[in-house]
Design a protein around this motif. Structure first.
Motif, PDB file in Angstrom:
ATOM      1  N   VAL A   1     -11.011   9.297  30.653  1.00 23.00           N
ATOM      2  CA  VAL A   1      -9.874   9.652  29.821  1.00 23.00           C
ATOM      3  C   VAL A   1      -9.633  11.005  30.776  1.00 23.00           C
ATOM      4  CG1 VAL A   1      -9.133  10.509  27.770  1.00 23.00           C
ATOM      5  CG2 VAL A   1     -10.611   8.574  27.780  1.00 23.00           C
ATOM      6  N   LYS A   2     -10.253  12.043  30.680  1.00 21.03           N
ATOM      7  CA  LYS A   2      -9.990  13.172  31.268  1.00 21.03           C
ATOM      8  C   LYS A   2      -9.376  13.142  32.741  1.00 21.03           C
ATOM      9  CE  LYS A   2     -12.213  16.459  28.083  1.00 21.03           C
ATOM     10  NZ  LYS A   2     -13.258  17.483  27.870  1.00 21.03           N
ATOM     11  N   PRO A   3     -10.213  12.441  33.655  1.00 20.27           N
ATOM     12  CA  PRO A   3      -9.742  12.557  34.917  1.00 20.27           C
ATOM     13  C   PRO A   3      -8.557  11.862  35.030  1.00 20.27           C
ATOM     14  CG  PRO A   3     -12.078  12.214  34.928  1.00 20.27           C
ATOM     15  CD  PRO A   3     -11.639  12.152  33.444  1.00 20.27           C
ATOM     16  N   TRP A   4      -8.298  10.678  34.399  1.00 22.64           N
ATOM     17  CA  TRP A   4      -7.182   9.951  34.370  1.00 22.64           C
ATOM     18  C   TRP A   4      -5.867  10.543  33.888  1.00 22.64           C
ATOM     19  CZ3 TRP A   4      -7.273   3.946  34.440  1.00 22.64           C
ATOM     20  CH2 TRP A   4      -8.248   3.380  35.199  1.00 22.64           C
ATOM     21  N   THR A   5      -6.252  11.341  32.929  1.00 24.28           N
ATOM     22  CA  THR A   5      -4.929  12.223  32.277  1.00 24.28           C
ATOM     23  C   THR A   5      -4.522  13.273  33.336  1.00 24.28           C
ATOM     24  OG1 THR A   5      -5.695  11.814  29.954  1.00 24.28           O
ATOM     25  CG2 THR A   5      -4.403  13.469  30.375  1.00 24.28           C
ATOM     26  N   THR A   6      -5.551  13.744  34.039  1.00 25.60           N
ATOM     27  CA  THR A   6      -5.307  14.851  35.139  1.00 25.60           C
ATOM     28  C   THR A   6      -4.487  13.948  36.062  1.00 25.60           C
ATOM     29  OG1 THR A   6      -7.323  15.902  34.591  1.00 25.60           O
ATOM     30  CG2 THR A   6      -6.259  16.314  36.632  1.00 25.60           C
ATOM     31  N   ASN A   7      -4.629  12.852  36.452  1.00 35.01           N
ATOM     32  CA  ASN A   7      -3.884  12.188  37.443  1.00 35.01           C
ATOM     33  C   ASN A   7      -2.681  11.912  37.068  1.00 35.01           C
ATOM     34  OD1 ASN A   7      -6.122  11.809  39.140  1.00 35.01           O
ATOM     35  ND2 ASN A   7      -6.708   9.701  38.620  1.00 35.01           N
ATOM     36  N   LEU A   8      -2.333  11.567  35.859  1.00 34.66           N
ATOM     37  CA  LEU A   8      -1.114  11.678  35.377  1.00 34.66           C
ATOM     38  C   LEU A   8      -0.299  12.779  35.317  1.00 34.66           C
ATOM     39  CD1 LEU A   8      -1.165   9.165  32.415  1.00 34.66           C
ATOM     40  CD2 LEU A   8      -0.470   8.555  34.748  1.00 34.66           C
ATOM     41  N   ASN A   9      -1.000  13.955  35.176  1.00 32.61           N
ATOM     42  CA  ASN A   9      -0.210  15.228  35.104  1.00 32.61           C
ATOM     43  C   ASN A   9       0.033  16.163  36.119  1.00 32.61           C
ATOM     44  OD1 ASN A   9      -0.023  14.986  32.136  1.00 32.61           O
ATOM     45  ND2 ASN A   9      -2.092  16.139  31.733  1.00 32.61           N
ATOM     46  N   ILE A  10      -1.018  15.897  37.242  1.00 28.85           N
ATOM     47  CA  ILE A  10      -0.954  16.414  38.641  1.00 28.85           C
ATOM     48  C   ILE A  10      -0.643  15.586  39.729  1.00 28.85           C
ATOM     49  CG2 ILE A  10      -2.105  17.809  40.148  1.00 28.85           C
ATOM     50  CD1 ILE A  10      -3.691  18.868  37.766  1.00 28.85           C
TER      51      ILE A  10
ATOM     52  N   VAL B   1      10.665  13.861  57.702  1.00 24.29           N
ATOM     53  CA  VAL B   1       9.569  14.676  57.476  1.00 24.29           C
ATOM     54  C   VAL B   1       9.252  14.565  55.967  1.00 24.29           C
ATOM     55  CG1 VAL B   1       9.061  17.198  57.074  1.00 24.29           C
ATOM     56  CG2 VAL B   1      10.022  16.424  59.220  1.00 24.29           C
ATOM     57  N   ALA B   2      10.258  14.447  55.031  1.00 30.00           N
ATOM     58  CA  ALA B   2      10.312  14.139  53.639  1.00 30.00           C
ATOM     59  C   ALA B   2       9.454  12.790  53.390  1.00 30.00           C
ATOM     60  CB  ALA B   2      11.608  14.097  52.880  1.00 30.00           C
ATOM     61  N   MET B   3      10.022  11.811  54.152  1.00 26.25           N
ATOM     62  CA  MET B   3       9.121  10.418  54.045  1.00 26.25           C
ATOM     63  C   MET B   3       7.510  10.620  54.373  1.00 26.25           C
ATOM     64  SD  MET B   3      11.622   7.352  54.759  1.00 26.25           S
ATOM     65  CE  MET B   3      11.633   7.687  56.510  1.00 26.25           C
ATOM     66  N   GLU B   4       7.441  11.383  55.480  1.00 25.52           N
ATOM     67  CA  GLU B   4       6.028  11.491  55.946  1.00 25.52           C
ATOM     68  C   GLU B   4       5.075  12.006  54.988  1.00 25.52           C
ATOM     69  OE1 GLU B   4       6.407  13.503  59.765  1.00 25.52           O
ATOM     70  OE2 GLU B   4       6.833  11.696  60.797  1.00 25.52           O
ATOM     71  N   ASP B   5       5.772  13.237  54.452  1.00 22.79           N
ATOM     72  CA  ASP B   5       4.990  14.075  53.113  1.00 22.79           C
ATOM     73  C   ASP B   5       4.611  13.239  52.095  1.00 22.79           C
ATOM     74  OD1 ASP B   5       4.908  16.434  54.879  1.00 22.79           O
ATOM     75  OD2 ASP B   5       6.567  17.183  53.733  1.00 22.79           O
ATOM     76  N   ALA B   6       5.803  12.400  51.520  1.00 22.71           N
ATOM     77  CA  ALA B   6       5.589  11.380  50.607  1.00 22.71           C
ATOM     78  C   ALA B   6       4.614  10.271  50.886  1.00 22.71           C
ATOM     79  CB  ALA B   6       7.133  10.688  50.112  1.00 22.71           C
ATOM     80  N   VAL B   7       4.733   9.809  52.183  1.00 21.21           N
ATOM     81  CA  VAL B   7       3.668   8.736  52.353  1.00 21.21           C
ATOM     82  C   VAL B   7       2.527   9.322  52.513  1.00 21.21           C
ATOM     83  CG1 VAL B   7       3.045   7.150  54.485  1.00 21.21           C
ATOM     84  CG2 VAL B   7       5.334   7.155  53.851  1.00 21.21           C
ATOM     85  N   ARG B   8       2.186  10.392  53.126  1.00 21.44           N
ATOM     86  CA  ARG B   8       0.874  10.935  52.770  1.00 21.44           C
ATOM     87  C   ARG B   8       0.111  11.160  51.538  1.00 21.44           C
ATOM     88  NH1 ARG B   8       1.959  13.888  56.828  1.00 21.44           N
ATOM     89  NH2 ARG B   8       2.514  15.561  55.686  1.00 21.44           N
ATOM     90  N   ALA B   9       1.208  11.826  50.656  1.00 21.62           N
ATOM     91  CA  ALA B   9       0.542  11.994  49.278  1.00 21.62           C
ATOM     92  C   ALA B   9       0.383  10.458  48.633  1.00 21.62           C
ATOM     93  CB  ALA B   9       1.581  12.660  48.609  1.00 21.62           C
ATOM     94  N   MET B  10       1.278   9.540  48.803  1.00 21.37           N
ATOM     95  CA  MET B  10       1.211   8.306  48.093  1.00 21.37           C
ATOM     96  C   MET B  10       0.024   7.603  48.536  1.00 21.37           C
ATOM     97  SD  MET B  10       5.072   6.538  47.492  1.00 21.37           S
ATOM     98  CE  MET B  10       5.471   6.753  49.063  1.00 21.37           C
ATOM     99  N   SER B  11      -0.424   7.564  49.740  1.00 16.68           N
ATOM    100  CA  SER B  11      -1.553   6.882  50.481  1.00 16.68           C
ATOM    101  C   SER B  11      -2.642   7.588  49.762  1.00 16.68           C
ATOM    102  CB  SER B  11      -1.499   7.069  52.048  1.00 16.68           C
ATOM    103  OG  SER B  11      -0.341   6.380  52.495  1.00 16.68           O
ATOM    104  N   GLU B  12      -2.748   8.872  49.809  1.00 16.76           N
ATOM    105  CA  GLU B  12      -3.974   9.477  49.347  1.00 16.76           C
ATOM    106  C   GLU B  12      -4.174   9.271  48.004  1.00 16.76           C
ATOM    107  OE1 GLU B  12      -5.548  14.256  48.470  1.00 16.76           O
ATOM    108  OE2 GLU B  12      -4.005  13.770  49.931  1.00 16.76           O
ATOM    109  N   LEU B  13      -3.179   9.020  46.940  1.00 16.78           N
ATOM    110  CA  LEU B  13      -3.339   8.937  45.658  1.00 16.78           C
ATOM    111  C   LEU B  13      -3.837   7.294  45.560  1.00 16.78           C
ATOM    112  CD1 LEU B  13      -2.788   9.366  42.674  1.00 16.78           C
ATOM    113  CD2 LEU B  13      -0.290   8.722  42.946  1.00 16.78           C
ATOM    114  N   LEU B  14      -3.470   6.416  46.241  1.00 20.60           N
ATOM    115  CA  LEU B  14      -3.751   5.132  46.178  1.00 20.60           C
ATOM    116  C   LEU B  14      -5.145   4.752  46.593  1.00 20.60           C
ATOM    117  CD1 LEU B  14      -0.248   3.469  47.400  1.00 20.60           C
ATOM    118  CD2 LEU B  14      -1.329   3.262  44.965  1.00 20.60           C
ATOM    119  N   ASN B  15      -5.461   5.900  47.579  1.00 20.34           N
ATOM    120  CA  ASN B  15      -6.830   5.653  48.190  1.00 20.34           C
ATOM    121  C   ASN B  15      -7.984   6.337  47.584  1.00 20.34           C
ATOM    122  OD1 ASN B  15      -6.010   3.735  50.038  1.00 20.34           O
ATOM    123  ND2 ASN B  15      -5.203   5.325  51.447  1.00 20.34           N
ATOM    124  N   THR B  16      -7.582   7.167  46.558  1.00 20.60           N
ATOM    125  CA  THR B  16      -8.850   7.814  46.009  1.00 20.60           C
ATOM    126  C   THR B  16      -9.734   7.153  45.152  1.00 20.60           C
ATOM    127  OG1 THR B  16      -9.118  10.033  44.249  1.00 20.60           O
ATOM    128  CG2 THR B  16      -7.122   8.415  43.963  1.00 20.60           C
TER     129      THR B  16
END
Length: 326
Positions: free
Chosen positions: A180-189, A260-275
């Motif tokens: 619950v706490k880690p998933w809530t943190t994921n939503l908030n950060i 550059v904005a797309m590259e930053d977003a792709v990097r963040a989305m990939s990290e979020l999906l792969n964690t």
């Protein structure tokens, strides 16, 4: 005449560069409105891979929301025993009465302060259903003679139910702490960070398309601001070339920022999906449930054997008494 021509040259340059004088917010807003009204041409399309990442992130976000809408109940101790509200009200009333009594007995300000901050009673038992059964069975056992088999059976049930209740609380603590706490943190950060980066991509695209639209407008009008007040004045070729070069440079700069904005977003989305964090929490939840149910099985097996033994003894005694009486 020279004054008029100079004024005309300045006005022409002003209208030519009016588009570039817009603030980024105004340019984005104008482009967004045009797109919503269907008046924008050649909207820059996001790559298919990027759109796929966005769809996966949105799906994962819904997974978090739906799971948390249920699993947050593990943080609510009495979720399996709603009638505990009556017990909580009774405890609160008893606590208030105790504090009032302590205040009335206070002889000094220090004693009065101590009466306000100190607990007036021992902590109550947890408000789970298993603990409620334990309390009811224990209280019922005390109403019967100690030699009564039913009294012994009730006391054994009280002990087993208390163990089950404690195992449930342990399960709840694990699920809250590791899911619950880690998933809530994921939503908030992380999810909010990704949403911010995705918005920056959209903003960069709008700015780029707004600049491209101004560039196409100049090309269609042969340079300058097109029909209007500025067109009645003589255009300065050098100024027009400089304006074209400035707009071309602006488009190239905005294209770089968009990438550059797309590259930053792709990097963040990939990290979020792969964690591995979400699956780690799910594993902890299932393991905690398994341990809880196993503890419940063990406790119930023990109490079942004990109560069955008491039942057999009582039935044998009952039959013997009937045979003797007959």
């Amino acid at each position: 005449m020279d004054t008029i021509q100079g004024f005309g040259k300045n006005m022409g340059s002003a209208f030519t560069n009016m588009g570039t004088a817009f603030t980024p917010f105004a340019a984005r807003t104008s482009q967004f409105v045009k797109e919503q009204l269907g008046q924008a041409d050649d909207k820059t399309q996001l790559p298919a891979d990027y759109r796929e990442l966005e769809a996966r992130v949105d799906a994962l976000h819904k997974v978090h929301q739906r799971m948390l809408s249920v699993t947050t109940q593990y943080g609510n101790e009495p979720y399996d025993y709603p009638p505990n509200l009556r017990e909580s009200i009774t405890d609160l009333s008893r606590n208030i009465t105790g504090r009032v009594q302590a205040l009335s007995n206070a002889a000094t300000p220090a004693e009065a302060q101590q009466a306000l901050v100190s607990p007036t009673q021992a902590p109550t038992d947890p408000k789970t259903f298993a603990h409620a059964i334990s309390r009811a069975a224990s209280a019922s056992s005390q109403l019967l003679p100690a030699s009564d088999p039913l009294s012994s059976g009730l006391e054994k049930l009280a002990n087993a139910s208390r163990q089950i209740g404690q195992a449930r609380l342990t399960q709840d603590q694990v699920i809250v702490g590791q899911l619950v706490k880690p998933w809530t943190t994921n939503l908030n950060i992380p999810f909010k960070n990704v949403a911010k980066l995705r918005q920056e991509v959209e903003n960069a695209r709008l700015l780029l398309d707004a600049a491209k639209a101004r560039q196409r407008q100049r090309e269609q009008n042969g340079g300058g601001g097109g029909p209007g007040i500025g067109s009645i004045f003589k255009k300065n070729p050098a100024d027009e070339a400089a304006a074209d070069e400035q707009l071309r440079h602006e488009v190239e700069t905005l294209e770089d920022k968009f990438i550059v904005a797309m590259e930053d977003a792709v990097r963040a989305m990939s990290e979020l999906l792969n964690t591995p964090e979400p699956l780690r929490g799910l594993s902890a939840m299932v393991h905690a449930q398994l341990e809880y149910h196993q503890a419940a099985v063990d406790a119930l097996q023990d109490v079942t054997e004990s109560i069955n033994g008491l039942q057999r003894e009582q039935e044998a005694s009952y039959r013997q008494s009937r045979d003797t009486a007959s």
